[in-house]
Design a protein around this motif. Sequence first.
Motif, PDB file in Angstrom:
ATOM      1  N   THR A  12       0.833  -1.201   0.000  1.00 34.23           N
ATOM      2  CA  THR A  12       0.000   0.000   0.000  1.00 34.23           C
ATOM      3  C   THR A  12       0.867   1.251   0.000  1.00 34.23           C
ATOM      4  O   THR A  12       1.743   1.406   0.866  1.00 34.23           O
ATOM      5  CB  THR A  12      -0.930   0.022   1.222  1.00 34.23           C
ATOM      6  N   ILE A  13       0.637   2.115  -0.971  1.00 30.22           N
ATOM      7  CA  ILE A  13       1.347   3.394  -1.065  1.00 30.22           C
ATOM      8  C   ILE A  13       0.346   4.511  -0.804  1.00 30.22           C
ATOM      9  O   ILE A  13      -0.653   4.648  -1.506  1.00 30.22           O
ATOM     10  CB  ILE A  13       2.006   3.575  -2.438  1.00 30.22           C
ATOM     11  N   ALA A  14       0.605   5.298   0.230  1.00 28.42           N
ATOM     12  CA  ALA A  14      -0.217   6.469   0.536  1.00 28.42           C
ATOM     13  C   ALA A  14       0.364   7.679  -0.181  1.00 28.42           C
ATOM     14  O   ALA A  14       1.587   7.852  -0.235  1.00 28.42           O
ATOM     15  CB  ALA A  14      -0.267   6.713   2.038  1.00 28.42           C
ATOM     16  N   VAL A  15      -0.498   8.508  -0.724  1.00 29.79           N
ATOM     17  CA  VAL A  15      -0.059   9.684  -1.473  1.00 29.79           C
ATOM     18  C   VAL A  15      -0.624  10.929  -0.799  1.00 29.79           C
ATOM     19  O   VAL A  15      -1.840  11.089  -0.669  1.00 29.79           O
ATOM     20  CB  VAL A  15      -0.530   9.619  -2.940  1.00 29.79           C
ATOM     21  N   THR A  16       0.270  11.806  -0.358  1.00 29.58           N
ATOM     22  CA  THR A  16      -0.125  13.053   0.276  1.00 29.58           C
ATOM     23  C   THR A  16       0.913  14.111  -0.050  1.00 29.58           C
ATOM     24  O   THR A  16       2.106  13.821  -0.110  1.00 29.58           O
ATOM     25  CB  THR A  16      -0.250  12.897   1.805  1.00 29.58           C
ATOM     26  N   ALA A  17       0.462  15.329  -0.283  1.00 27.94           N
ATOM     27  CA  ALA A  17       1.384  16.415  -0.633  1.00 27.94           C
ATOM     28  C   ALA A  17       1.755  17.165   0.635  1.00 27.94           C
ATOM     29  O   ALA A  17       1.088  18.108   1.029  1.00 27.94           O
ATOM     30  CB  ALA A  17       0.741  17.354  -1.648  1.00 27.94           C
ATOM     31  N   PHE A  18       2.832  16.718   1.273  1.00 27.71           N
ATOM     32  CA  PHE A  18       3.227  17.399   2.512  1.00 27.71           C
ATOM     33  C   PHE A  18       4.071  18.629   2.241  1.00 27.71           C
ATOM     34  O   PHE A  18       4.517  19.303   3.166  1.00 27.71           O
ATOM     35  CB  PHE A  18       3.910  16.441   3.492  1.00 27.71           C
ATOM     36  N   SER A  19       4.269  18.966   0.959  1.00 29.14           N
ATOM     37  CA  SER A  19       4.820  20.262   0.563  1.00 29.14           C
ATOM     38  C   SER A  19       3.850  20.843  -0.467  1.00 29.14           C
ATOM     39  O   SER A  19       2.689  21.055  -0.146  1.00 29.14           O
ATOM     40  CB  SER A  19       6.238  20.120   0.026  1.00 29.14           C
ATOM     41  N   SER A  20       4.279  21.053  -1.697  1.00 26.07           N
ATOM     42  CA  SER A  20       3.373  21.624  -2.700  1.00 26.07           C
ATOM     43  C   SER A  20       2.339  20.610  -3.150  1.00 26.07           C
ATOM     44  O   SER A  20       2.640  19.421  -3.320  1.00 26.07           O
ATOM     45  CB  SER A  20       4.164  22.103  -3.919  1.00 26.07           C
TER      46      SER A  20
END
Length: 346
Positions: A12-20
């Motif tokens: 499982t790969i979680a995708v979140t933009a913790f910068s831009s």
Amino acid sequence: MHYPAPLTSGSTIAVTAFSSGVAAPLHARLELVLGDLARRGFNVLEGRCLREDQLHVSAPAAQRADELMRFLLDDQVDAIMAPWGGEIAMDLLPLLDWQALKQVRPKWLMGFSDISTVLSAFISKLGWASAHCTNLMQLSLAQSDPLTANTFAHLQTPTGEAFTQHNAPFFEQGFSNYAQDSHAVFNLTEPSRWQLLGEEANSTKPVSFQGRLIGGCLDTHMLMYGSEYFDPQSLLNRHPDDKLIFYFENAEQSPTAYYRALQSLKLRGAFEHAAGILVGRNAVSGMAGKAFDGETAVKMALGDLSVPIVTGVDISHIAPNLVVINGALAEVSFCGEQWTLVQHLR
């Protein structure tokens, strides 16, 4: 070192933009690469901090930190990716619960640019290995060059084993415009050349050195050096018998600022335990008519060091990119016409 479990089909790969974050004109590209993750066999978990971009960020710092923490604490998650870098991921570092993270299973954190700001904090604070590598928005299945195409293959390497990469033959001069063409791939047209600082371009002098890898985007790392979030000494403390291989790349600094950044690290003793330094392709061109360019900056700042310094390495905002595992025991060598990077996950 704490190495995350190898990525396999079904991870499982979680995708979140913790910068831009990703603004609306780029959503078609985002959908493409998210779909490609699924086509690679991964389960994809999309965060809420992703599909907007205001003032260089996907959401306020507290929301980005909360979402990143949620994924980090979830042991169903095997890896966390951002779409790309940005400018101010640094504001998340004091908001993360580092004590709680000491109790959880390490996850792969992956990417470059401002993502490397976070990667260095995890190795410094927790001893987690992480992957400085091609960003998600560039990782389409259509991208066929070996360095990019094998990104996930290298992250299948079990702890205790090793993987090998070689220098890319060509690099991309510019940048793909995903708003205009959501299916764009790299245009690798310019001859690539890793070069030992102080040697001629056609030199055949053999090179070999070994150490633990640490580094990232110089623009942020020169500011964080000496803080708890970029502390190379912590890696030395875990592996007192090893030296360090630093790797850096310049994203936005002018040639003189680039020089000052490298010089400041040297003056603060960063390289006292270095076995060598890898310098990525410089993403900033020198000013027309000015002799002081990026190459001059590196020579003037680091030329008096007594360790091998390799320039033009495939670590850069100028594609393609190696997979570089922070904390891995690496061997860098040159023989004949080929550079080799071997990384041992031990």
